[in-house]
Enzyme design. Structure first.
Site, PDB file in Angstrom:
ATOM      1  N   SER A 123      11.852  38.899  -4.500  1.00  0.00           N
ATOM      2  CA  SER A 123      12.886  38.929  -3.468  1.00  0.00           C
ATOM      3  C   SER A 123      13.256  40.373  -3.184  1.00  0.00           C
ATOM      4  O   SER A 123      13.108  41.244  -4.049  1.00  0.00           O
ATOM      5  CB  SER A 123      14.119  38.179  -3.985  1.00  0.00           C
ATOM      6  OG  SER A 123      15.213  38.382  -3.117  1.00  0.00           O
ATOM      7  N   TYR A 167      20.635  36.831 -10.603  1.00  0.00           N
ATOM      8  CA  TYR A 167      19.346  36.547  -9.935  1.00  0.00           C
ATOM      9  C   TYR A 167      18.653  37.864  -9.593  1.00  0.00           C
ATOM     10  O   TYR A 167      17.446  38.018  -9.815  1.00  0.00           O
ATOM     11  CB  TYR A 167      19.627  35.723  -8.675  1.00  0.00           C
ATOM     12  CG  TYR A 167      18.460  35.535  -7.727  1.00  0.00           C
ATOM     13  CD1 TYR A 167      17.465  34.592  -7.973  1.00  0.00           C
ATOM     14  CD2 TYR A 167      18.378  36.283  -6.545  1.00  0.00           C
ATOM     15  CE1 TYR A 167      16.406  34.408  -7.081  1.00  0.00           C
ATOM     16  CE2 TYR A 167      17.332  36.100  -5.655  1.00  0.00           C
ATOM     17  CZ  TYR A 167      16.347  35.166  -5.923  1.00  0.00           C
ATOM     18  OH  TYR A 167      15.310  34.990  -5.027  1.00  0.00           O
TER      19      TYR A 167
HETATM   20  N1  LIG Z   1      15.296  31.355   0.389  1.00  0.00           N
HETATM   21  C1  LIG Z   1      15.529  32.639   0.252  1.00  0.00           C
HETATM   22  O1  LIG Z   1      16.457  33.196   0.871  1.00  0.00           O
HETATM   23  C2  LIG Z   1      14.655  33.464  -0.655  1.00  0.00           C
HETATM   24  C3  LIG Z   1      14.679  34.859  -0.497  1.00  0.00           C
HETATM   25  C4  LIG Z   1      13.887  35.648  -1.310  1.00  0.00           C
HETATM   26  C5  LIG Z   1      13.088  35.056  -2.270  1.00  0.00           C
HETATM   27  N2  LIG Z   1      13.081  33.697  -2.413  1.00  0.00           N
HETATM   28  C6  LIG Z   1      12.233  33.135  -3.461  1.00  0.00           C
HETATM   29  O2  LIG Z   1      11.326  32.237  -2.875  1.00  0.00           O
HETATM   30  C7  LIG Z   1      10.921  31.258  -3.833  1.00  0.00           C
HETATM   31  C8  LIG Z   1      10.985  29.868  -3.220  1.00  0.00           C
HETATM   32  O3  LIG Z   1      12.334  29.576  -2.882  1.00  0.00           O
HETATM   33  P1  LIG Z   1      12.756  28.658  -1.641  1.00  0.00           P
HETATM   34  O4  LIG Z   1      13.589  29.478  -0.764  1.00  0.00           O
HETATM   35  O5  LIG Z   1      11.596  27.952  -1.083  1.00  0.00           O
HETATM   36  O6  LIG Z   1      13.764  27.647  -2.389  1.00  0.00           O
HETATM   37  P2  LIG Z   1      13.746  26.066  -2.679  1.00  0.00           P
HETATM   38  O7  LIG Z   1      13.539  25.316  -1.412  1.00  0.00           O
HETATM   39  O8  LIG Z   1      14.972  25.815  -3.482  1.00  0.00           O
HETATM   40  O9  LIG Z   1      12.433  25.871  -3.572  1.00  0.00           O
HETATM   41  C9  LIG Z   1      12.400  26.005  -4.946  1.00  0.00           C
HETATM   42  C10 LIG Z   1      11.197  25.252  -5.460  1.00  0.00           C
HETATM   43  O10 LIG Z   1      11.102  25.443  -6.880  1.00  0.00           O
HETATM   44  C11 LIG Z   1      10.899  24.168  -7.483  1.00  0.00           C
HETATM   45  N3  LIG Z   1      11.410  24.177  -8.856  1.00  0.00           N
HETATM   46  C12 LIG Z   1      12.658  24.488  -9.256  1.00  0.00           C
HETATM   47  N4  LIG Z   1      12.753  24.352 -10.594  1.00  0.00           N
HETATM   48  C13 LIG Z   1      11.543  23.933 -11.028  1.00  0.00           C
HETATM   49  C14 LIG Z   1      11.018  23.597 -12.306  1.00  0.00           C
HETATM   50  N5  LIG Z   1      11.776  23.657 -13.411  1.00  0.00           N
HETATM   51  N6  LIG Z   1       9.729  23.213 -12.396  1.00  0.00           N
HETATM   52  C15 LIG Z   1       8.953  23.115 -11.279  1.00  0.00           C
HETATM   53  N7  LIG Z   1       9.396  23.428 -10.051  1.00  0.00           N
HETATM   54  C16 LIG Z   1      10.676  23.825  -9.930  1.00  0.00           C
HETATM   55  C17 LIG Z   1      11.637  23.190  -6.587  1.00  0.00           C
HETATM   56  O11 LIG Z   1      11.077  21.891  -6.704  1.00  0.00           O
HETATM   57  P3  LIG Z   1      11.642  20.674  -7.595  1.00  0.00           P
HETATM   58  O12 LIG Z   1      13.124  20.703  -7.479  1.00  0.00           O
HETATM   59  O13 LIG Z   1      10.981  19.503  -6.957  1.00  0.00           O
HETATM   60  O14 LIG Z   1      11.147  20.926  -8.978  1.00  0.00           O
HETATM   61  C18 LIG Z   1      11.290  23.755  -5.221  1.00  0.00           C
HETATM   62  O15 LIG Z   1      10.047  23.257  -4.779  1.00  0.00           O
HETATM   63  C19 LIG Z   1      11.838  31.465  -5.046  1.00  0.00           C
HETATM   64  O16 LIG Z   1      11.151  32.213  -6.034  1.00  0.00           O
HETATM   65  C20 LIG Z   1      12.977  32.312  -4.488  1.00  0.00           C
HETATM   66  O17 LIG Z   1      13.580  33.106  -5.475  1.00  0.00           O
HETATM   67  C21 LIG Z   1      13.840  32.893  -1.621  1.00  0.00           C
END
Ligand SMILES: NC(=O)c1ccc[n+]([C@@H]2O[C@H](COP(=O)([O-])OP(=O)(O)OC[C@H]3O[C@@H](n4cnc5c(N)ncnc54)[C@H](OP(=O)(O)O)[C@@H]3O)[C@@H](O)[C@H]2O)c1
Length: 248
Positions: free
Chosen positions: A136, A150
């Protein structure tokens, strides 16, 4: 079997699901991993071809190892492993508890460590492979206080990623290790944060999951070490440290 086998963790929603769809559409084979089996199956179905859905809690090293084993048993190889699992937090630094830090490190650092370490024997055996860690912009500069733990965890992930790249560069130069740093992305991330907080989709200046996935798909096609998903992010980081840094 043609096309790369691409394991994507956290593929039941957000960036991971969008990436799985783009990987499938490009003719590569996505392996979708997360805990919510129904969502995974639905998305895998939309990916078409040989897409695979594997239910796993990736905070468990044994379940991460099982994902490697099941993928190899079904598809014979892994070309790319995308560590995309992550979770935010909403709590001021002065209020953080031991449990908050443990959860941030477990979900944002250890899941990626397990992924890298468990796929590595296969990559070493083949003498090639590609790990992509989704970090991030907050892993470069801690500019949003309620996400402080985080931010720290993603800084840790960035450092670990650089160290893995250096170690493997010496012995296995054809194993690539990439870091991808999105800014704000419109997904469920805000809603899923520990202790709640605002829905990211209500905030200004973000990107869609599809736009971020397209950048990651580009890194799969042409591996690069360190990639931001938005133009101007690198300059933002430089500006941040030129404001806060002081010479001796
Ligand atoms: N959205 C933003 O603003 C943003 C910005 C910068 C970076 N990111 C990064 O992008 C990545 C994806 O985030 P996103 O925005 O797509 O969020 P999200 O929609 O909340 O996705 C998170 C994913 O991780 C999975 N997950 C969580 N805990 C898990 C576990 N214990 N085992 C297996 N899977 C697990 C969830 O699936 P289940 O609940 O089905 O397990 C879900 O598919 C993350 O690393 C986040 O830090 C996001």
């Amino acid at each position: 079997m043609t096309g790369k086998v691409v394991v994507i963790t956290g593929a039941s929603s957000g960036i991971g699901a969008a990436l799985a769809l783009q990987v499938g559409a490009s003719g590569d084979i996505p392996v979708l991993v997360a805990r919510r089996a129904e969502l995974l199956q639905e998305t895998a179905h939309r990916c078409g071809g040989q897409a695979l859905a594997l239910e796993a809690d990736l905070t468990q090293r044994s379940e991460t190892r099982a994902v490697v084993e099941q993928t190899l048993a079904r598809l014979g190889r892994i070309d790319v492993w995308v560590n995309n699992v992550g979770r935010g937090i909403f709590r001021q630094p002065s209020e953080l508890t031991d449990e908050d830090l443990d959860e941030m490190l477990l979900i944002n650092v250890k899941t990626a460590l397990y992924g890298m370490q468990e796929v590595l024997p296969h990559f070493r055996e083949r003498g090639q492979g590609h790990v992509i860690n989704v970090s991030s912009l907050l892993g470069r500069m801690p500019y949003f206080l309620p996400r402080s733990a985080y931010c720290a965890a993603k800084h840790f992930l960035n450092s670990l990623t650089a160290s893995f790249r250096e170690e493997l560069g010496e012995t296995h130069p054809a194993i690539r290790v990439s870091l991808v740093s999105p800014g704000l992305v419109y997904t469920d991330f805000g809603r899923n944060a520990l202790h709640g907080g605002p829905d990211s989709r209500g905030l200004q200046g973000g990107q869609s999951a599809e736009d971020v996935a397209a950048v990651i798909a580009g890194v799969i096609a042409s591996p690069r070490d360190d990639v931001y998903t938005r133009p101007g992010s690198r300059q933002q980081v430089l500006d941040y440290y030129s404001r806060t840094g002081e010479d001796a």
